[in-house]
Design a protein around this motif. Structure first.
Motif, PDB file in Angstrom:
ATOM      1  N   PRO A 188       0.814  -1.220   0.000  1.00  0.00           N
ATOM      2  CA  PRO A 188       0.000   0.000   0.000  1.00  0.00           C
ATOM      3  C   PRO A 188       0.851   1.276   0.000  1.00  0.00           C
ATOM      4  O   PRO A 188       0.505   2.257  -0.665  1.00  0.00           O
ATOM      5  N   ARG A 210       2.093   1.913  -3.449  1.00  0.00           N
ATOM      6  CA  ARG A 210       1.001   2.338  -4.317  1.00  0.00           C
ATOM      7  C   ARG A 210       0.634   3.817  -4.062  1.00  0.00           C
ATOM      8  O   ARG A 210       0.454   4.598  -4.988  1.00  0.00           O
ATOM      9  N   LEU A 211       0.556   4.193  -2.778  1.00  0.00           N
ATOM     10  CA  LEU A 211       0.225   5.576  -2.448  1.00  0.00           C
ATOM     11  C   LEU A 211       1.322   6.523  -2.935  1.00  0.00           C
ATOM     12  O   LEU A 211       1.034   7.616  -3.430  1.00  0.00           O
ATOM     13  N   LEU A 214       0.789   7.130  -6.513  1.00  0.00           N
ATOM     14  CA  LEU A 214      -0.292   8.095  -6.741  1.00  0.00           C
ATOM     15  C   LEU A 214       0.212   9.517  -6.523  1.00  0.00           C
ATOM     16  O   LEU A 214      -0.096  10.430  -7.307  1.00  0.00           O
ATOM     17  N   ASP A 215       0.990   9.700  -5.460  1.00  0.00           N
ATOM     18  CA  ASP A 215       1.543  11.031  -5.196  1.00  0.00           C
ATOM     19  C   ASP A 215       2.480  11.463  -6.313  1.00  0.00           C
ATOM     20  O   ASP A 215       2.503  12.616  -6.722  1.00  0.00           O
ATOM     21  N   LEU A 237       2.223  10.585  -9.371  1.00  0.00           N
ATOM     22  CA  LEU A 237       1.378  10.970 -10.498  1.00  0.00           C
ATOM     23  C   LEU A 237       0.979  12.436 -10.387  1.00  0.00           C
ATOM     24  O   LEU A 237       0.988  13.177 -11.367  1.00  0.00           O
ATOM     25  N   LEU A 238       0.616  12.825  -9.176  1.00  0.00           N
ATOM     26  CA  LEU A 238       0.210  14.213  -8.960  1.00  0.00           C
ATOM     27  C   LEU A 238       1.396  15.162  -9.134  1.00  0.00           C
ATOM     28  O   LEU A 238       1.307  16.173  -9.829  1.00  0.00           O
ATOM     29  N   GLN A 263       2.790  16.253 -12.580  1.00  0.00           N
ATOM     30  CA  GLN A 263       2.102  17.220 -13.431  1.00  0.00           C
ATOM     31  C   GLN A 263       2.868  18.551 -13.437  1.00  0.00           C
ATOM     32  O   GLN A 263       3.426  18.935 -12.425  1.00  0.00           O
ATOM     33  N   PRO A 264       2.929  19.208 -14.596  1.00  0.00           N
ATOM     34  CA  PRO A 264       3.684  20.461 -14.676  1.00  0.00           C
ATOM     35  C   PRO A 264       3.010  21.559 -13.856  1.00  0.00           C
ATOM     36  O   PRO A 264       1.811  21.536 -13.670  1.00  0.00           O
TER      37      PRO A 264
END
Lengths: 135, 575
Positions: A120, A123-124, A127-128, A130-131, A134-135
């Motif tokens: 977990p 995985r978290l 996800l972070d 992924l955020l 972002q530009p």
């Protein structure tokens, strides 16, 4: 009464012939008796088998009735089991016993058992990422 | 003279024997078949064999609805010796009054149903009582009776049967009546004048086909928790009604579908008919802020915004209209704020979401709303509403886009909204919500549910949304902190909308629809829970206004989600 042997032989022969003839013309009863007995046995046998079949049919009918009763009883018991498993009933019983839901969750980690899928935390972190990617 | 008399007597007997002979030839030869048929018809009886109605089972194959044989007590009033005494003896044991029984027993009819539906010990006790009191004129018949062992559990979903034939008239009992009912059988049997079967007589049986069993996706434990929490929420918040839907993210299976208030289908005589309604699929409401996830998801998927894209968000968004402008407002700030998309979601900013939608456009927005399953029904639930979603071409140019962006102008059901969040939780793949997992037929063949799915979002977009929704629960500005669960990461969205009153054609000034929809655990979402409360009001113990979804619905969400995670054995994922 003669003592002539020829006559005596002749008379004996005649008596023998008569006896044989009598024997030959005597009615043959044995086959009839056997036939009659066979018919009687068959008749009573048929009646007996018919009665047996009827008795078996009655027994079968009774057994079918008992099967239906047992099936009905089985269904009733199934319903009773289901009613006993009713979550509301169990909840009420637990409340009456003073049982409470644990306030704190304690999870036990068993090292020998590997968890399925990603950890977990990993995985978290993904996800972070992924955020943050972002530009 | 004696010879003449002798001749006459002889002739008489000859004629008699001749007549008997003629009749014998008629009976045994000429019309033998016809007489045999008449005799056969008098002895033989065609009887219907009742098909046992199939059971409705939860996912653990526990019966939620099943049928048992029950005793029906029938009276032949012409055989009852003392009407009044018999009525006095029977009245305490049956549901009819003493006067009703006296009237019935005094009539000249020969068939009167005294009591239906006696089962088990109740039936045995009744028979013993009748024998002990030497009551004459009663007969017994066996009829199937529908039993709901879990009483009110999932009552609106399961429904009930009614009428003499026990056909389904509500819920799944109605929707799957054909499968559940089975096919009655037929037996032709020769009986003696007393009604007993004649052994070795004609007996042909065409067995009844047992009704099929339905195996639901419902988990009784989760269903119970959902109903209990919902009932408590109604008491605590004063809400008129409410619904909870729990979905298995990976399959679309409905783990729980709770409505409150509820009723016991075993004894529904005094229940108000509106309570029978399965609000989770039949009640249409405007979802408000919970629908903002679709607006944001569509914009991210289309590459129009990134989670980190920053908007200058004013406290108001004004559309100049005549006679008065339409004003959309944000709660919680009076100055223009720079907000990222993530913050817009976390703070549930109306104006920020409208700004995102203005970049998205109505047509694309509509496409995503439809892809998420809005505006269509699954067809699996009786009285299920498709909601309302106008074609993009019918959207007005002024307020339709902005209003839809923040969850107005779209009519949805709680189940549809649970489906929207389950799509995000399932990495962008929409799974059709369903409740019947399998149908088990009489011959033990099984029809299993065929999953229906479609991709709506890319995995990356879905996971970004999952993370943004987590922010709603864990961030300082988040509106959904009451949805947090110890040991698990949770994501979700609050919703508070003005309640539309169709009979008045206007929004209520006081009533709100409060909702919270979310998923857990965020590290690998397994469950989605949607909570919708109709018109909660008042304040909680902290003085917070219960009309807001984050105040009234989020705690219900947390309780149900926690129970579901524990029940399904989902390991904790929070540090």
């Amino acid at each position: 009464m003669t003592s002539n042997p020829a006559v005596l032989r002749r008379r004996a022969a005649i008596e023998l012939d008569e006896a044989v003839a009598l024997q030959l013309h005597k009615p043959k009863l044995r086959p009839w008796i056997v036939f009659t007995l066979t018919v009687v046995v068959a008749f009573f046998g048929m009646i007996y088998s018919r009665i047996s079949l009827d008795r078996t049919a009655f027994e079968l009918d009774e057994l079918e009735g008992r099967i239906a009763e047992e099936e009905a009883r089985f269904l009733e018991l199934e319903v009773e089991v289901a009613q006993l498993l009713d979550p509301a009933r169990i909840d009420q019983a637990a409340a009456e016993l003073g049982l409470q839901y644990p306030a704190e969750l304690v999870s036990l980690e068993v090292p020998a058992i590997e968890a399925e899928g990603l950890d977990p935390g990993v995985r978290l972190a993904q996800l972070d990422n992924l955020l943050s990617a972002q530009p | 003279m004696p010879d003449v008399r002798l001749a006459l007597v002889g002739a008489f007997f000859v004629l008699v024997w001749l007549g008997i002979g003629v009749r014998l030839v008629d009976v045994q030869a000429l019309n033998a078949d016809a007489y045999a048929d008449r005799g056969f018809e008098q002895r033989v009886r065609q009887e219907e064999l009742v098909a046992v109605r199939g059971s409705i089972l939860d996912r653990d194959h526990q019966a939620i609805a099943t049928s048992v044989d029950a005793l029906t007590v029938i009276a032949d009033p012409t055989l009852i010796v003392d009407d009044v005494a018999t009525a006095q003896l029977l009245a305490p044991l049956v549901s009819r009054t003493e006067d009703e029984l006296i009237d019935a027993f005094a009539s000249d009819r020969r068939y009167y149903v005294v009591q239906r539906g006696l089962t088990g010990d109740e039936a045995e006790s009744f028979k013993l009582y009748v024998t002990a009191n030497n009551i004459k004129g009663l007969f017994y018949a066996t009829e199937p009776k529908r039993i709901y062992p879990f009483a009110s559990l999932a009552s609106q979903l399961v429904g009930f049967v009614g009428g003499d034939e026990g056909r389904g008239i509500e819920g799944l009992e109605y929707r799957y009546d054909e499968e559940l009912a089975g096919v009655p059988g037929r037996q032709v049997v020769e009986r003696d004048p007393y009604g007993n079967p004649i052994p070795q007589g004609h007996h042909t049986v065409e067995d009844a086909v047992h009704g099929s069993d339905l195996v639901l996706t419902i988990d009784s434990q989760i269903q119970f928790t959902a109903e209990k929490m919902l009932e408590e929420a109604l008491l605590d918040t004063g809400a008129r009604s409410g619904s909870v839907v729990v979905l298995d993210v990976q399959t679309g299976g409905v783990l729980a579908m709770a409505n409150a208030p509820t009723f016991d289908p075993n004894n529904r005589r005094h229940a108000q008919p509106w309570i029978f309604r399965n609000g989770a699929v039949a009640n249409v409401y405007e979802p408000g802020s919970t629908l903002k996830v679709v607006t944001v998801a569509a914009a991210i998927e289309e590459g129009i915004v990134e989670p980190s894209t920053v908007f200058d968000v004013p406290p108001e968004y004004v559309i100049p209209l005549e006679p008065e402008p339409k004003i959309y407002q944000d709660v919680g700030h009076e100055d223009t704020l720079a907000m990222s998309v993530g913050e817009i979601v976390a703070r549930s900013s109306n104006v920020g979401t409208i700004l995102i939608q203005s970049l998205l456009g109505n047509e694309t927005h509509h496409e995503y709303l439809a892809s998420f399953g809005l505006g269509t029904s699954t067809g699996e639930f009786p009285a299920e509403s498709a909601g309302s979603l106008e074609d993009a071409t019918d959207w007005c140019v002024s307020t339709c886009g902005p209003s839809t962006a923040i969850g107005y102008r779209v009519g949805v059901t709680p189940l549809q909204m649970a489906g929207v969040f389950a799509t995000i939780a399932n990495d962008g793949v929409w799974m059709e919500p369903h409740v019947v997992d399998a149908v088990i037929h009489d011959d033990l063949t099984v029809d299993e549910y065929e999953p229906v799915s479609r991709p709506v979002l890319s995995k990356a977009t879905a996971q970004i949304l999952q993370r943004l929704l987590m922010g709603v629960v864990v961030s300082e500005e988040g509106t959904g902190w009451r949805a947090a669960i110890a040991g698990y990461t949770v994501g979700g969205k609050t919703g508070t909308t003005e309640k539309y009153l169709p009979d008045q054609g206007a929004y209520s000034e006081t009533d709100r629809i409060a909702s919270f929809i979310g998923m857990a655990p965020i590290s690998d979402p397994r469950i989605v829970v949607a909570v919708v409360l109709d018109s909660p009001h008042g304040e909680n113990e902290d003085g917070d206004d219960l009309k807001f979804g984050g105040v009234s619905a989020a705690p219900v969400f947390a309780a149900v989600m926690e129970a579901a995670l524990h029940d399904l054995g989902v390991p904790p994922d929070a540090p």
